[in-house]
Design a protein around this motif. Structure first.
Motif, PDB file in Angstrom:
ATOM      1  N   LEU A 167     -29.935   4.774 -32.676  1.00  0.00           N
ATOM      2  CA  LEU A 167     -29.060   3.614 -32.529  1.00  0.00           C
ATOM      3  C   LEU A 167     -29.705   2.435 -33.229  1.00  0.00           C
ATOM      4  O   LEU A 167     -30.840   2.058 -32.916  1.00  0.00           O
ATOM      5  N   GLY A 168     -29.002   1.859 -34.201  1.00  0.00           N
ATOM      6  CA  GLY A 168     -29.516   0.728 -34.946  1.00  0.00           C
ATOM      7  C   GLY A 168     -28.693  -0.522 -34.708  1.00  0.00           C
ATOM      8  O   GLY A 168     -27.488  -0.447 -34.451  1.00  0.00           O
ATOM      9  N   ALA A 169     -29.339  -1.680 -34.801  1.00  0.00           N
ATOM     10  CA  ALA A 169     -28.654  -2.969 -34.668  1.00  0.00           C
ATOM     11  C   ALA A 169     -28.708  -3.701 -36.004  1.00  0.00           C
ATOM     12  O   ALA A 169     -29.669  -3.559 -36.774  1.00  0.00           O
ATOM     13  N   TYR A 170     -27.691  -4.529 -36.250  1.00  0.00           N
ATOM     14  CA  TYR A 170     -27.517  -5.199 -37.540  1.00  0.00           C
ATOM     15  C   TYR A 170     -26.993  -6.606 -37.321  1.00  0.00           C
ATOM     16  O   TYR A 170     -26.388  -6.903 -36.281  1.00  0.00           O
ATOM     17  N   ARG A 171     -27.197  -7.456 -38.300  1.00  0.00           N
ATOM     18  CA  ARG A 171     -26.604  -8.780 -38.245  1.00  0.00           C
ATOM     19  C   ARG A 171     -25.100  -8.685 -38.503  1.00  0.00           C
ATOM     20  O   ARG A 171     -24.628  -7.677 -39.024  1.00  0.00           O
ATOM     21  N   PRO A 172     -24.340  -9.723 -38.133  1.00  0.00           N
ATOM     22  CA  PRO A 172     -22.879  -9.634 -38.236  1.00  0.00           C
ATOM     23  C   PRO A 172     -22.412  -9.164 -39.613  1.00  0.00           C
ATOM     24  O   PRO A 172     -22.800  -9.713 -40.639  1.00  0.00           O
ATOM     25  N   GLY A 173     -21.597  -8.128 -39.623  1.00  0.00           N
ATOM     26  CA  GLY A 173     -21.018  -7.589 -40.850  1.00  0.00           C
ATOM     27  C   GLY A 173     -21.847  -6.522 -41.530  1.00  0.00           C
ATOM     28  O   GLY A 173     -21.317  -5.738 -42.319  1.00  0.00           O
ATOM     29  N   ARG A 238     -19.717   3.277 -35.815  1.00  0.00           N
ATOM     30  CA  ARG A 238     -19.999   1.834 -35.693  1.00  0.00           C
ATOM     31  C   ARG A 238     -19.328   1.299 -34.445  1.00  0.00           C
ATOM     32  O   ARG A 238     -18.142   1.530 -34.217  1.00  0.00           O
ATOM     33  N   ILE A 239     -20.114   0.586 -33.641  1.00  0.00           N
ATOM     34  CA  ILE A 239     -19.604  -0.112 -32.466  1.00  0.00           C
ATOM     35  C   ILE A 239     -19.988  -1.577 -32.627  1.00  0.00           C
ATOM     36  O   ILE A 239     -21.136  -1.947 -32.368  1.00  0.00           O
ATOM     37  N   GLY A 240     -19.084  -2.393 -33.125  1.00  0.00           N
ATOM     38  CA  GLY A 240     -19.424  -3.778 -33.429  1.00  0.00           C
ATOM     39  C   GLY A 240     -20.491  -3.834 -34.502  1.00  0.00           C
ATOM     40  O   GLY A 240     -20.329  -3.276 -35.592  1.00  0.00           O
TER      41      GLY A 240
END
Length: 270
Positions: A167-173, A238-240
């Motif tokens: 599970l990775g997190a990213y900045r908006p977009g 992708r979830i958000g």
């Protein structure tokens, strides 16, 4: 729980033990966002029992109650809102025994790792934008690279087959942009030629199909060799501004049923 404040290993379990049979690895020996870009090739290895029905899991994938194709997101250019979650925060969304489908298990802590409390500030392009097709490896620790700012992973089993959960997190977009880049990668590498351990050419086919109704957008991607070699599969959701990667292979004779895991797990990611 074992946590790492720096790097997440590229491969765990059966994938780490598979004998590489296609030359090349990922995009270098350095790291991006604290995640190593390559160590050993995740290549096509002879499956223990070649199967004419490779790609089917132990149970049929659930039918998702949706209509039409998913609407792919458009990346934003100006970061807004709260900061992205840390690796430790992401680890709370990894699979637990309580949410696993029947027949799925976690061995110990699933070799769980995360990127700790740091948020990586360096924004690099994903290696798949320019990576040669014969270096393709279908794993979340590879596909998440580039825009990724934090991550967490563990491993689960469908009874015998290992599935890497990342599970990775990213900045908006950026998560939406990453999926766009990965779709382009699959299109560019629809067919290519790899090599076996003895140097023989292996024709490879890459398929990608959208999965409507899973998260905000999702796809299933497979790398299929001609002959008795290992097929790899990854389901990306992708979830958000987060992306969930489930990957496995048929080195034991069949592919794990990734969709059986993806449906309940995607619902837990917030």
């Amino acid at each position: 729980m074992v946590r790492s404040t720096g790097r997440i290993p590229l491969a765990v379990g059966a994938a780490a033990m598979a004998v590489a049979a296609v030359t090349g690895c990922s995009s270098g020996s350095g790291s991006i966002y604290g995640l190593p870009t390559a160590a050993a090739a995740d290549a096509t290895s002879p499956a223990a029992t070649p199967s004419a029905s490779a790609g089917t899991g132990p149970a049929a994938a659930p039918t998702l109650p949706v209509s039409g194709e998913p609407a792919f997101g458009t990346p934003g250019s100006t970061p807004t809102g709260p900061p992205p979650p840390t690796g430790i925060e992401l680890s709370a969304f990894l699979p637990t025994a309580a949410i696993l489908p029947a027949g799925w298990t976690i061995k110990g802590d699933g070799s769980e790792h995360d990127t700790g409390t740091a948020i990586n500030g360096y924004r690099a392009d994903p290696p798949q934008i320019k990576e040669p097709c014969n270096q393709m490896r279908l794993a979340g620790t590879i596909f998440s690279q580039g825009y990724n700012v934090s991550g967490a992973m563990n491993e689960v089993y469908d009874g015998e087959h290992a599935v890497q959960v990342y599970l990775g997190a990213y900045r908006p977009g950026d998560a939406a942009q990453l999926l766009t880049d990965l779709r382009a990668y699959a299109e560019r590498c629809k067919t290519f030629t790899g090599k076996s351990v003895d140097g023989a050419p292996i024709p490879m086919t890459v398929t990608l199909r959208p999965v409507p109704g899973l998260g905000d957008e999702a796809f299933d991607m497979r790398r299929v060799p001609t002959g008795p070699y290992r097929t790899s599969e990854i389901v990306v959701t992708r979830i958000g501004d987060k992306a969930l990667f489930l990957s496995g292979d048929d080195i034991l004779g069949r592919l794990p049923n990734l969709m059986q895991l993806a449906v309940p797990l995607a619902k837990t990611v917030k």
